[in-house]
Scaffold this active site. Structure first.
Site, PDB file in Angstrom:
ATOM      1  N   SER A   6       0.782  -1.230  -0.042  1.00  0.00           N
ATOM      2  CA  SER A   6       0.079  -0.024   0.064  1.00  0.00           C
ATOM      3  C   SER A   6       0.824   1.168   0.091  1.00  0.00           C
ATOM      4  O   SER A   6       2.261   1.042  -0.055  1.00  0.00           O
ATOM      5  CB  SER A   6      -0.966   0.043   1.375  1.00  0.00           C
ATOM      6  OG  SER A   6      -1.805   1.110   1.176  1.00  0.00           O
ATOM      7  N   ASN A   7       0.248   2.478  -0.155  1.00  0.00           N
ATOM      8  CA  ASN A   7       0.828   3.639  -0.041  1.00  0.00           C
ATOM      9  C   ASN A   7       0.798   4.056   1.422  1.00  0.00           C
ATOM     10  O   ASN A   7      -0.613   3.992   1.971  1.00  0.00           O
ATOM     11  CB  ASN A   7       0.416   4.616  -0.819  1.00  0.00           C
ATOM     12  CG  ASN A   7       1.271   4.554  -2.145  1.00  0.00           C
ATOM     13  OD1 ASN A   7       2.141   3.761  -2.596  1.00  0.00           O
ATOM     14  ND2 ASN A   7       0.659   5.314  -3.070  1.00  0.00           N
ATOM     15  N   HIS A   8       1.654   4.852   2.162  1.00  0.00           N
ATOM     16  CA  HIS A   8       1.484   5.366   3.601  1.00  0.00           C
ATOM     17  C   HIS A   8       0.530   6.654   3.498  1.00  0.00           C
ATOM     18  O   HIS A   8       1.031   7.455   2.739  1.00  0.00           O
ATOM     19  CB  HIS A   8       2.853   5.677   4.077  1.00  0.00           C
ATOM     20  CG  HIS A   8       2.640   6.125   5.441  1.00  0.00           C
ATOM     21  ND1 HIS A   8       2.395   5.683   6.570  1.00  0.00           N
ATOM     22  CD2 HIS A   8       2.489   7.487   5.742  1.00  0.00           C
ATOM     23  CE1 HIS A   8       2.395   6.335   7.548  1.00  0.00           C
ATOM     24  NE2 HIS A   8       2.338   7.576   7.241  1.00  0.00           N
TER      25      HIS A   8
END
Length: 205
Positions: A6-8
């Site tokens: 995922s992206n933070h």
């Protein structure tokens, strides 16, 4: 179900923008990924977990006057998904992961047959901020890109400081040029963006 790519992102900026628009009297429908913050007041919320779910939810809410695409959607996902936790096996090393591209939600909406009158995207960049955001503006079919410098040189703490913290410093990239805003709280940034949206939709700007 346990390990994922995922992206933070905390969702704070997107939720703040939704709340600021609702406070101005707009009917706001927020599509939100997994976050740990409260829903903004006066906003209808649809919860999703994947980029594909987010695209379907956004398309399902069209037509709309404006689309503000704040979510930090991962560009890639694994081609296959496991129903169970992938366990380490002694001596076998890491499992092979084949990656595939996620749907580009901003580009899809920017070129959609039901395209909103105003389409705003966000860009998180670590280098060549203006050049990359300007290229994204035309490629995605957006009217405006709100660009974040998430490198450590910003002084806000790099990607995790901007995407997880409470402050932001953005540049507004449009076909009219570049407008630089000072470092503000995410709430203050949201209120300025809400006013900008209102002005654009009413033809004041």
């Amino acid at each position: 179900p346990v390990r994922y790519i995922s992206n933070h992102s905390s969702g704070k900026q997107g939720h703040a923008i939704a709340g600021a628009l609702a406070a101005m009297g707009a009917e706001v429908r927020l599509v939100s990924g997994p976050v740990t913050i409260s829903d903004p007041s006066g906003v209808s919320v649809t919860r999703v977990e994947t980029a594909r779910e987010m695209l379907a939810a956004v398309e399902g809410l069209l037509p709309a006057d404006a689309a503000i695409m704040v979510a930090a959607v991962a560009d890639w996902r694994t081609e296959t998904e496991s129903d169970q936790k992938i366990k380490k096996e002694p001596g076998k090393g890491a499992p092979p992961l084949t990656m595939t591209e996620n749907p580009d939600i901003l580009r899809t909406i920017g070129h959609h047959e039901k395209r909103p009158k105003l389409v705003i995207g966000f860009a998180a960049e670590t280098d060549d901020l203006i050049a990359n955001a300007t290229a994204k503006l035309s490629r995605k079919g957006a009217d405006m890109i709100i660009a974040n410098d998430v490198s450590t040189k910003t002084g806000i703490g790099g990607a995790q400081g901007v995407m997880g913290g409470d402050r932001n410093r953005v540049r507004i990239i449009s076909h009219d040029g570049v407008e630089e805003w000072p470092e503000l709280s995410k709430q203050e940034t949201a209120e300025r963006i809400a006013r900008l949206v209102a002005d654009r939709l009413t033809g004041k700007r």
